[in-house]
Scaffold this active site. Structure first.
Site, PDB file in Angstrom:
ATOM      1  N   GLY A 198       0.815  -1.216   0.000  1.00  0.00           N
ATOM      2  CA  GLY A 198       0.000   0.000   0.000  1.00  0.00           C
ATOM      3  C   GLY A 198       0.844   1.260   0.000  1.00  0.00           C
ATOM      4  CB  CYS A 199       3.751   2.295   2.020  1.00  0.00           C
ATOM      5  SG  CYS A 199       2.876   2.249   3.608  1.00  0.00           S
TER       6      CYS A 199
END
Length: 152
Positions: A45-46
């Site tokens: 996600g990051c």
């Protein structure tokens, strides 16, 4: 999670970037700043979030924004994250949680029935006077630049 609101003065901060250089809010006086908090470098996600910001960096710059990412990772991990994803902006290594706590993004989270303390993915847009002009708490990692730009 955060108690900060639109219209509040942004908390002053000092933290090391990926190069071990101290960065602070006062360095951005007179400029628009996007400060985004993310849980952990090199996680899916990051990575999606920083790559979306990277891919739209020139548009954000044209609109007058500087970008700073913040997580609790070490400067070395932040530098690896930058190198791996060819990021054109700095990442702060807030290992002592000073910045995370100042912005109110560190606290209890739930995942798969487990509660633990961690970073709440949140973005703050700070205007030229150091006032928070937008807070994004429901970050769309694959379309985050559009979220930032649509409010401006």
């Amino acid at each position: 999670m955060t108690t900060l609101q639109i219209g509040d003065k942004a908390p002053s901060f000092k933290a090391l970037d990926q190069n071990g250089v101290i960065r602070e809010l006062s360095q951005f006086q007179g400029k628009k700043l996007v400060i985004f908090f993310y849980p952990k470098a090199s996680t899916p996600g990051c990575t999606a979030e920083v790559c979306n910001l990277r891919d739209n960096y020139s548009v954000l710059q044209q609109k007058g924004y500087s970008l700073l990412g913040v997580s609790a990772d070490t400067p070395e991990k932040q530098q690896k994250f930058i190198d791996k994803n060819n990021l054109p902006f700095d990442l702060l290594a807030d290992t002592d949680h000073q910045v995370l706590n100042a912005f109110g993004v560190w606290g209890p989270k739930k995942f798969m029935g487990r509660t633990y303390d961690g970073i709440h993915r949140t973005t703050f847009v700070i205007n030229e006077q150091g006032i928070i002009s937008d807070i994004i708490t429901k970050v769309k990692t694959k379309d985050h630049a559009a979220q930032i730009l649509e409010q401006q």
